[in-house]
Enzyme design. Structure first.
Site, PDB file in Angstrom:
ATOM      1  N   SER A   9       0.847  -1.196   0.000  1.00 23.05           N
ATOM      2  CA  SER A   9       0.000   0.000   0.000  1.00 23.05           C
ATOM      3  C   SER A   9       0.878   1.241   0.000  1.00 23.05           C
ATOM      4  O   SER A   9       1.676   1.446   0.923  1.00 23.05           O
ATOM      5  CB  SER A   9      -0.892   0.013   1.237  1.00 23.05           C
ATOM      6  OG  SER A   9      -1.375   1.331   1.436  1.00 23.05           O
ATOM      7  N   HIS A  34      -1.215  -1.201  -4.365  1.00 22.70           N
ATOM      8  CA  HIS A  34      -2.482  -0.907  -3.689  1.00 22.70           C
ATOM      9  C   HIS A  34      -2.561   0.601  -3.421  1.00 22.70           C
ATOM     10  O   HIS A  34      -1.732   1.156  -2.699  1.00 22.70           O
ATOM     11  CB  HIS A  34      -2.550  -1.710  -2.380  1.00 22.70           C
ATOM     12  CG  HIS A  34      -3.836  -1.575  -1.631  1.00 22.70           C
ATOM     13  ND1 HIS A  34      -4.966  -2.299  -1.958  1.00 22.70           N
ATOM     14  CD2 HIS A  34      -4.178  -0.804  -0.567  1.00 22.70           C
ATOM     15  CE1 HIS A  34      -5.943  -1.984  -1.121  1.00 22.70           C
ATOM     16  NE2 HIS A  34      -5.490  -1.069  -0.271  1.00 22.70           N
ATOM     17  N   ASP A  36      -4.598   3.606  -1.900  1.00 21.87           N
ATOM     18  CA  ASP A  36      -5.637   3.940  -0.932  1.00 21.87           C
ATOM     19  C   ASP A  36      -6.144   5.357  -1.165  1.00 21.87           C
ATOM     20  O   ASP A  36      -5.476   6.331  -0.820  1.00 21.87           O
ATOM     21  CB  ASP A  36      -5.078   3.826   0.492  1.00 21.87           C
ATOM     22  CG  ASP A  36      -4.956   2.379   0.935  1.00 21.87           C
ATOM     23  OD1 ASP A  36      -5.947   1.639   0.795  1.00 21.87           O
ATOM     24  OD2 ASP A  36      -3.882   1.988   1.421  1.00 21.87           O
ATOM     25  N   MET A  38      -8.571   8.223  -0.194  1.00 17.77           N
ATOM     26  CA  MET A  38      -9.391   8.645   0.961  1.00 17.77           C
ATOM     27  C   MET A  38      -9.835  10.083   0.788  1.00 17.77           C
ATOM     28  O   MET A  38      -9.038  10.935   0.379  1.00 17.77           O
ATOM     29  CB  MET A  38      -8.560   8.539   2.244  1.00 17.77           C
ATOM     30  CG  MET A  38      -7.998   7.160   2.508  1.00 17.77           C
ATOM     31  SD  MET A  38      -7.144   7.134   4.095  1.00 17.77           S
ATOM     32  CE  MET A  38      -6.432   5.482   4.032  1.00 17.77           C
ATOM     33  N   HIS A  67      -8.367   1.199  -3.993  1.00 22.72           N
ATOM     34  CA  HIS A  67      -9.270   0.962  -2.864  1.00 22.72           C
ATOM     35  C   HIS A  67      -9.911   2.304  -2.526  1.00 22.72           C
ATOM     36  O   HIS A  67      -9.269   3.172  -1.947  1.00 22.72           O
ATOM     37  CB  HIS A  67      -8.418   0.399  -1.705  1.00 22.72           C
ATOM     38  CG  HIS A  67      -9.160   0.238  -0.417  1.00 22.72           C
ATOM     39  ND1 HIS A  67      -8.511   0.004   0.786  1.00 22.72           N
ATOM     40  CD2 HIS A  67     -10.489   0.249  -0.127  1.00 22.72           C
ATOM     41  CE1 HIS A  67      -9.406  -0.098   1.756  1.00 22.72           C
ATOM     42  NE2 HIS A  67     -10.610   0.049   1.226  1.00 22.72           N
ATOM     43  N   MET A  69     -11.942   4.693  -0.560  1.00 24.26           N
ATOM     44  CA  MET A  69     -12.556   4.976   0.741  1.00 24.26           C
ATOM     45  C   MET A  69     -13.160   6.369   0.640  1.00 24.26           C
ATOM     46  O   MET A  69     -12.656   7.341   1.199  1.00 24.26           O
ATOM     47  CB  MET A  69     -11.492   4.884   1.844  1.00 24.26           C
ATOM     48  CG  MET A  69     -11.088   3.439   2.133  1.00 24.26           C
ATOM     49  SD  MET A  69      -9.500   3.303   2.962  1.00 24.26           S
ATOM     50  CE  MET A  69      -8.423   3.348   1.531  1.00 24.26           C
ATOM     51  N   MET A 139     -11.468  -6.055   5.268  1.00 28.89           N
ATOM     52  CA  MET A 139     -10.630  -5.141   6.054  1.00 28.89           C
ATOM     53  C   MET A 139     -10.318  -5.760   7.413  1.00 28.89           C
ATOM     54  O   MET A 139     -11.221  -6.220   8.123  1.00 28.89           O
ATOM     55  CB  MET A 139     -11.350  -3.796   6.287  1.00 28.89           C
ATOM     56  CG  MET A 139     -11.543  -2.934   5.059  1.00 28.89           C
ATOM     57  SD  MET A 139     -10.036  -2.526   4.160  1.00 28.89           S
ATOM     58  CE  MET A 139      -9.095  -1.606   5.386  1.00 28.89           C
ATOM     59  N   ASP A 177      -6.597  -6.586   4.054  1.00 30.94           N
ATOM     60  CA  ASP A 177      -5.978  -5.258   4.133  1.00 30.94           C
ATOM     61  C   ASP A 177      -6.007  -4.739   5.562  1.00 30.94           C
ATOM     62  O   ASP A 177      -7.079  -4.511   6.122  1.00 30.94           O
ATOM     63  CB  ASP A 177      -6.742  -4.307   3.195  1.00 30.94           C
ATOM     64  CG  ASP A 177      -6.129  -2.917   3.111  1.00 30.94           C
ATOM     65  OD1 ASP A 177      -5.056  -2.683   3.694  1.00 30.94           O
ATOM     66  OD2 ASP A 177      -6.748  -2.067   2.440  1.00 30.94           O
TER      67      ASP A 177
HETATM   68  C1  DX5 Z   1      -6.163   1.437   5.633  1.00 31.19           C
HETATM   69  C2  DX5 Z   1      -5.679   1.108   4.247  1.00 31.19           C
HETATM   70  C3  DX5 Z   1      -4.621   0.068   4.193  1.00 31.19           C
HETATM   71  C4  DX5 Z   1      -3.363   0.427   4.938  1.00 31.19           C
HETATM   72  C5  DX5 Z   1      -2.555  -0.794   5.211  1.00 31.19           C
HETATM   73  O1  DX5 Z   1      -7.222   2.310   5.534  1.00 31.19           O
HETATM   74  O2  DX5 Z   1      -6.749   0.659   3.461  1.00 31.19           O
HETATM   75  O3  DX5 Z   1      -4.338  -0.269   2.856  1.00 31.19           O
HETATM   76  O4  DX5 Z   1      -2.557   1.329   4.239  1.00 31.19           O
HETATM   77  O5  DX5 Z   1      -1.431  -0.416   5.945  1.00 31.19           O
HETATM   78  P1  DX5 Z   1      -0.806  -1.414   7.011  1.00 31.19           P
HETATM   79  O6  DX5 Z   1      -0.339  -2.622   6.263  1.00 31.19           O
HETATM   80  O7  DX5 Z   1       0.318  -0.617   7.608  1.00 31.19           O
HETATM   81  O8  DX5 Z   1      -1.875  -1.741   8.005  1.00 31.19           O
HETATM   82 ZN    ZN Z   2      -6.339  -0.259   1.463  1.00 29.79          ZN
END
Ligand code: DX5
Ligand code: ZN
Length: 218
Positions: A9, A34, A36, A38, A67, A69, A139, A177
């Site tokens: 990620s 990956h 993320d 947000m 992903h 969010m 998750m 994840d």
């Molecule tokens: C959390 C993200 C994850 C996160 C994972 O909201 O969706 O992808 O970055 O990071 P680690 O592996 O450090 O938990």
């Molecule tokens: Zn993620």
């Protein structure tokens, strides 16, 4: 078991050097990137959006796993597909009754689609859409931040998802994840996950290639 893929990620990367970071992941044996996304509304953090995906698309041949969010993902999925996302996952909690339509919209945009559930959402909420997904994301932390502790209850959910996937007889990836590291990765694989997201476990490691190899081989 299906081939296991490691999906670092980039939430844990240095955002000021994102191109170099992603090239380094590819050189170190990552299978997927990956991303993320947000929005500061669906989760309490803000990362990046379409332009990052578009620019990363030009510098890596690895699949981009976006992903989302964000609230109202239906407004953005076509643009993420156009920006170069290979797979787009959307949260049940952000779509609710719309989930099926949003997944169809992703497919129609030419990307692979996936449904995501938070730690407090039961698998049954997405059971009916699993057969139309290319991937299901469970998750194992509440979304928003990297570096959180793995929630053990996710293992039972992986087993539940695996049973549904096996019963429908389709090639559907199962992604985990949050908080995955060398110590627990064997457990998540045994429970059915074959796409392993790892943020801090890869980016905090002194040797990224070794960290990725350890996650893959565990
Ligand atoms: C959390 C993200 C994850 C996160 C994972 O909201 O969706 O992808 O970055 O990071 P680690 O592996 O450090 O938990
Ligand atoms: Zn993620």
């Amino acid at each position: 078991m299906k081939n296991c893929k490691i999906a670092p990620s980039i939430l844990s990367a240095n955002f000021a050097k994102m191109g170099e970071e992603v090239r380094s992941l590819q050189a170190c044996g990552a299978d997927v990137v990956h991303c993320d996304v947000m929005d500061g509304v669906f989760v309490n953090n803000i990362t990046f959006g379409l332009k990052m995906v578009e620019d990363l698309r030009k510098i890596t041949s690895l699949p981009l796993d976006c992903h989302l969010m964000i609230v109202h993902p239906e407004k953005y999925v076509e643009r993420f597909a156009k920006a170069g996302a290979d797979i787009i996952t959307v949260h049940y909690e952000a779509c609710q009754d719309n989930l099926k339509e949003v997944l169809q919209l992703i497919k129609a945009s030419g990307a692979k689609c996936g449904a995501v559930i938070n730690p407090d959402t039961p698998v049954e909420k997405i059971a009916d859409v699993i057969p139309m997904c290319d991937m299901v994301l469970v998750m194992s932390v509440f979304p928003g931040f990297g570096g959180q502790k793995f929630i053990v209850g996710a293992l039972d959910k992986l087993r539940e998802v695996k049973a549904i996937v096996d019963a429908c007889g389709k090639e559907i990836d199962i992604e985990i994840d949050g908080g995955v590291c060398e110590e627990n990765v064997a457990l998540v694989k045994a429970a059915g996950a074959n796409v392993i997201v790892a943020g801090s476990a890869v980016f905090k490691a002194k040797d990224r290639a070794a960290a990725i190899a350890a996650l893959k081989e565990a």
